[in-house]
Design a protein around this motif. Structure first.
Motif, PDB file in Angstrom:
ATOM      1  N   ILE A 196      96.574  25.670 109.127  1.00  0.00           N
ATOM      2  CA  ILE A 196      95.340  26.189 108.890  1.00  0.00           C
ATOM      3  C   ILE A 196      95.304  27.473 108.354  1.00  0.00           C
ATOM      4  CG2 ILE A 196      92.633  25.907 108.705  1.00  0.00           C
ATOM      5  CD1 ILE A 196      92.865  23.845 110.687  1.00  0.00           C
ATOM      6  N   LYS A 251      93.575  34.955  98.359  1.00  0.00           N
ATOM      7  CA  LYS A 251      91.870  35.218  98.609  1.00  0.00           C
ATOM      8  C   LYS A 251      91.616  36.470  96.945  1.00  0.00           C
ATOM      9  CE  LYS A 251      89.283  38.140 101.858  1.00  0.00           C
ATOM     10  NZ  LYS A 251      88.845  37.876 103.472  1.00  0.00           N
ATOM     11  N   HIS A 300      82.847  23.256 101.518  1.00  0.00           N
ATOM     12  CA  HIS A 300      83.095  22.596 103.130  1.00  0.00           C
ATOM     13  C   HIS A 300      82.776  21.797 103.069  1.00  0.00           C
ATOM     14  CE1 HIS A 300      80.642  22.014 107.055  1.00  0.00           C
ATOM     15  NE2 HIS A 300      81.189  23.041 107.494  1.00  0.00           N
ATOM     16  N   VAL A 316      92.151  26.720 103.205  1.00  0.00           N
ATOM     17  CA  VAL A 316      90.736  26.115 103.216  1.00  0.00           C
ATOM     18  C   VAL A 316      89.778  27.629 102.660  1.00  0.00           C
ATOM     19  CG1 VAL A 316      90.699  24.456 104.717  1.00  0.00           C
ATOM     20  CG2 VAL A 316      90.433  26.414 105.331  1.00  0.00           C
ATOM     21  N   TYR A 317      88.992  27.966 102.184  1.00  0.00           N
ATOM     22  CA  TYR A 317      87.953  28.524 101.926  1.00  0.00           C
ATOM     23  C   TYR A 317      86.715  28.576 102.260  1.00  0.00           C
ATOM     24  CZ  TYR A 317      91.987  30.219  98.454  1.00  0.00           C
ATOM     25  OH  TYR A 317      92.766  30.814  97.547  1.00  0.00           O
ATOM     26  N   ARG A 341      92.972  29.687 106.892  1.00  0.00           N
ATOM     27  CA  ARG A 341      91.324  30.142 106.935  1.00  0.00           C
ATOM     28  C   ARG A 341      91.478  31.541 105.961  1.00  0.00           C
ATOM     29  NH1 ARG A 341      89.034  31.482 111.287  1.00  0.00           N
ATOM     30  NH2 ARG A 341      87.377  31.092 110.919  1.00  0.00           N
ATOM     31  N   ASP A 364      84.169  28.204 105.678  1.00  0.00           N
ATOM     32  CA  ASP A 364      84.038  28.521 107.119  1.00  0.00           C
ATOM     33  C   ASP A 364      84.441  27.163 108.271  1.00  0.00           C
ATOM     34  OD1 ASP A 364      83.810  31.003 107.305  1.00  0.00           O
ATOM     35  OD2 ASP A 364      81.430  31.310 106.232  1.00  0.00           O
ATOM     36  N   LEU A 365      85.546  27.489 108.446  1.00  0.00           N
ATOM     37  CA  LEU A 365      86.182  26.025 109.064  1.00  0.00           C
ATOM     38  C   LEU A 365      86.555  26.088 110.797  1.00  0.00           C
ATOM     39  CD1 LEU A 365      87.011  23.262 108.993  1.00  0.00           C
ATOM     40  CD2 LEU A 365      89.348  23.833 108.968  1.00  0.00           C
ATOM     41  N   TYR A 376      93.516  34.543 110.812  1.00  0.00           N
ATOM     42  CA  TYR A 376      93.179  33.488 109.547  1.00  0.00           C
ATOM     43  C   TYR A 376      94.402  32.198 109.292  1.00  0.00           C
ATOM     44  CZ  TYR A 376      97.820  35.986 108.307  1.00  0.00           C
ATOM     45  OH  TYR A 376      99.221  36.773 107.927  1.00  0.00           O
ATOM     46  N   LYS A 426      88.868  33.046 104.226  1.00  0.00           N
ATOM     47  CA  LYS A 426      88.120  33.797 103.440  1.00  0.00           C
ATOM     48  C   LYS A 426      87.936  34.844 105.593  1.00  0.00           C
ATOM     49  CE  LYS A 426      84.661  32.508 101.483  1.00  0.00           C
ATOM     50  NZ  LYS A 426      82.875  31.363 101.327  1.00  0.00           N
ATOM     51  N   ALA A 427      88.861  34.994 106.399  1.00  0.00           N
ATOM     52  CA  ALA A 427      89.571  35.188 107.831  1.00  0.00           C
ATOM     53  C   ALA A 427      89.952  36.319 107.618  1.00  0.00           C
ATOM     54  CB  ALA A 427      89.416  34.528 108.596  1.00  0.00           C
TER      55      ALA A 427
END
Length: 315
Positions: A185, A207, A96, A134-135, A187, A137-138, A144, A189-190
């Motif tokens: 972007i 992932k 983060h 990005v890994y 994401r 939570d942005l 995602y 994790k999403a």
């Protein structure tokens, strides 16, 4: 009957080692994919994302090559150029960062100015695509993949402004979006459920480090050939595993106040009140190493947990 998708994530041989394990994208980009012979993996990823064929003509050195945790080991920058001379930046961010959007803006601005000398006309400014994997939570959102581009829209009329510009030695109307940077972007994790698109297959790899065994997605077939874990030398494998451990430690520290005590406890001699945090940090690391298919003996050596304790984590 619908054919069930088959992924290769890692299978153990009789020695307990992983025989079909793929290297993470961030590590590969820092080390392996900088070899011109391996550009096909990066070209495939960018082509799938931008939905146009991309050929890499250069990769520049960056902070992503730094080694230690204190040297921002989690940052990877790739600079590429497509057939139209436009510039593409790819960055992988593991942990983060509060001012991440500002850094995205700074990065694109820096690239634009670096590629325009004082003697050149403004029309020589090259469009920049800024891609961020990005890994953490942005922001808050359900998707995602997010895409941003600059358009000037009439406040009252809602029409999109077109501007006269010089292109190919001719004056013509152009849309600002063809000049201003675009941002993507991803994401990680999403991402939860694959729908069968080429980008979804790439997200499975980003992932879970999984690649479909019959994939025809650009870049992934090359990744299956180039990014096998067992193809690394012993020294490279040790460095890679150290990198994974650093990532797991960092993720654990960020995810729990208890686990934060792991690092502080190490430097303060495991002071009273930090023992619980250190223990949770070790369990967190062990679970992540198991999920990556690391041998139990290696996990025990790294964490100090017994092999029986680690076996119990499987249940």
């Amino acid at each position: 009957m619908e054919k069930k998708k088959k992924y290769i994530c890692g299978s153990k041989n009789e020695d307990g080692m992983i025989s079909d394990k793929y290297i993470r994208f961030d590590w590969a980009a820092k080390r392996i994919l900088r070899d011109k012979a391996n550009f096909g993996v990066l070209e495939g990823f960018i082509s799938v994302l931008l939905n146009e064929e991309v050929h890499i003509v250069e990769l520049l050195e960056s902070e992503g090559n730094q080694e230690s945790r204190d040297d921002k080991f989690n940052r990877v920058d790739i600079k590429a150029r497509n057939s139209k001379g436009e510039i593409i930046i790819v960055e992988v961010q593991q942990s983060h960062e509060v001012d991440y959007l500002q850094r995205m803006l700074y990065g694109t601005s820096k690239v634009i100015t670096e590629h325009l000398s004082l003697s050149e006309a403004y029309r020589q400014v090259k469009k920049v695509y800024s891609i961020h994997i990005v890994y953490f939570d942005l922001g808050v959102g359900e998707d995602y993949l997010y895409h941003g581009r600059t358009e000037f829209v009439g406040v009252h009329t809602q029409d999109k402004l077109q501007i006269r510009g010089k292109e190919m030695d001719a004056i013509r109307m152009i849309a600002p979006a063809t000049i201003f940077p675009e941002y993507f972007i991803l994401r990680v994790k999403a991402f939860h459920e694959a729908s069968g698109t080429p980008l979804d297959e790439w997200m499975e790899y980003l992932k879970h480090t999984r690649i479909k065994d019959d994939t025809v997605v650009p870049g992934l077939s090359e990744a299956r050939e180039k990014l096998q874990y067992l193809m690394m030398s012993d020294i490279e494998r040790q460095r890679y595993e150290s990198h994974l451990i650093e990532l797991w430690h960092q993720e654990g520290v960020m995810s729990s106040a208890h686990i934060e005590g792991f690092w502080e406890g190490r430097t303060e001699g495991l002071a009273a009140g930090r023992a619980e945090g250190r223990a949770e940090g070790l369990w967190f690391v062990a679970k992540n190493m198991l999920s990556e298919g690391m041998p139990i003996s290696t996990i025990s050596s790294v964490t100090g947990l017994s092999e029986t304790e680690i076996e119990n984590l499987k249940s």
